[in-house]
Design a protein around this motif. Structure first.
Motif, PDB file in Angstrom:
ATOM      1  N   THR A  27      13.582  11.046   6.905  1.00 52.72           N
ATOM      2  CA  THR A  27      12.242  11.398   6.447  1.00 52.72           C
ATOM      3  C   THR A  27      11.786  10.435   5.361  1.00 52.72           C
TER       4      THR A  27
ATOM      5  N   ARG B 162       7.925  19.910   3.671  1.00 57.38           N
ATOM      6  CA  ARG B 162       8.407  18.560   3.953  1.00 57.38           C
ATOM      7  C   ARG B 162       7.618  17.520   3.165  1.00 57.38           C
ATOM      8  N   GLU B 163       6.314  17.664   3.184  1.00 53.71           N
ATOM      9  CA  GLU B 163       5.462  16.692   2.490  1.00 53.71           C
ATOM     10  C   GLU B 163       5.756  16.673   0.994  1.00 53.71           C
TER      11      GLU B 163
END
Length: 253
Positions: free
Chosen positions: A28, A74-75
């Protein structure tokens, strides 16, 4: 260790068959610098990112990415990782179904003597639990106590038959499907171990006469992540690994 050394280790450890589903693992956040220290945990969360920052980790290694339905997580995590120039790699299904993975590692720390079958996945059969046996049967209460001590958290326990534990089925994390418990029972297991339970799993285990031991999703799976981190360090001498110890937020509330 460079990033390409890390990627080579992943491919060497898992093989192409387990890695063919490329939406089950990946980066990620990618960094362009030496990886000297890996911090490992089950989950990508603001908690584990914070520990990675505090402990000077170069790469955060987790079993789970942030789930899509935990909206915005997640961001937020990736934003903090980028701010502190920390990489993140997650690997989900391949770690559940490799011979050193989550289920096998849990069986080992529970002192299961012989592993008869690894947990697997196929399109035909779906998920299948790992199967292991104790050479000398263990009293159910003793195994429950051992699991509580190993996971360092409460473990829910349903004793649904009278015999000592001899043969166990294990699927860590969200292994609560009654179909999985049925598979374990049909393969001769007297006890089933997992990381989540629902009304249906509890009722089916009672009906089928198979004992049920349920820890948390996070801490039934951490031993597999630890096994992976150790193997990466063995392939890359000089890399330091450290566990980012998550809070027991699932059961100790």
């Amino acid at each position: 260790m460079k990033q390409n050394d890390f990627e080579k280790a992943i491919h060497q450890l898992f093989g192409e068959e387990l890695l063919k589903e490329n939406d089950e693992y990946g980066f990620t956040n990618i960094i362009d610098r030496e990886i000297k220290k890996i911090g490992y945990a089950t989950n990508l969360s603001m908690e584990t990112v914070g520990m990675a920052i505090a402990q000077g980790v170069d790469l955060l290694l987790t079993h789970h990415d942030a789930w899509d339905f935990i909206y915005g997580l997640r961001e937020a995590c990736v934003g903090r990782l980028k701010q502190h120039n920390i990489g993140h790699f997650w690997i989900h299904a391949p770690l559940d179904f490799v011979d050193f993975g989550t289920c096998t590692s849990l069986m080992k720390v529970l002192e299961v003597d012989e592993i008869d079958a690894y947990s697997t996945y196929s399109e035909a059969d779906g998920e299948l639990p790992g199967i292991g046996e104790f050479t000398t049967p263990v009293e159910f209460e003793q195994l429950a106590k051992r699991m509580r001590g190993t996971l360092n958290e409460p473990v829910r326990a349903w004793k649904n038959n009278a015999q000592p534990v001899k043969r166990v089925g294990v699927l860590t994390g969200a292994g609560h499907s009654s179909a999985l418990i049925r598979e374990a029972a049909e393969r001769g297991c007297d006890t089933y171990v997992t990381g989540e339970a629902t009304l249906y799993s509890i009722q089916y285990a009672q009906y089928a006469g198979i004992n049920l031991l349920v820890g948390s999703h996070t801490f039934t799976e951490i031993f597999g992540v630890e096994s992976l981190a150790k193997k990466i360090a063995e392939l890359n001498p000089g890399v330091e690994i450290t566990e980012l110890i998550e809070s027991h937020f699932e059961l100790n509330h």
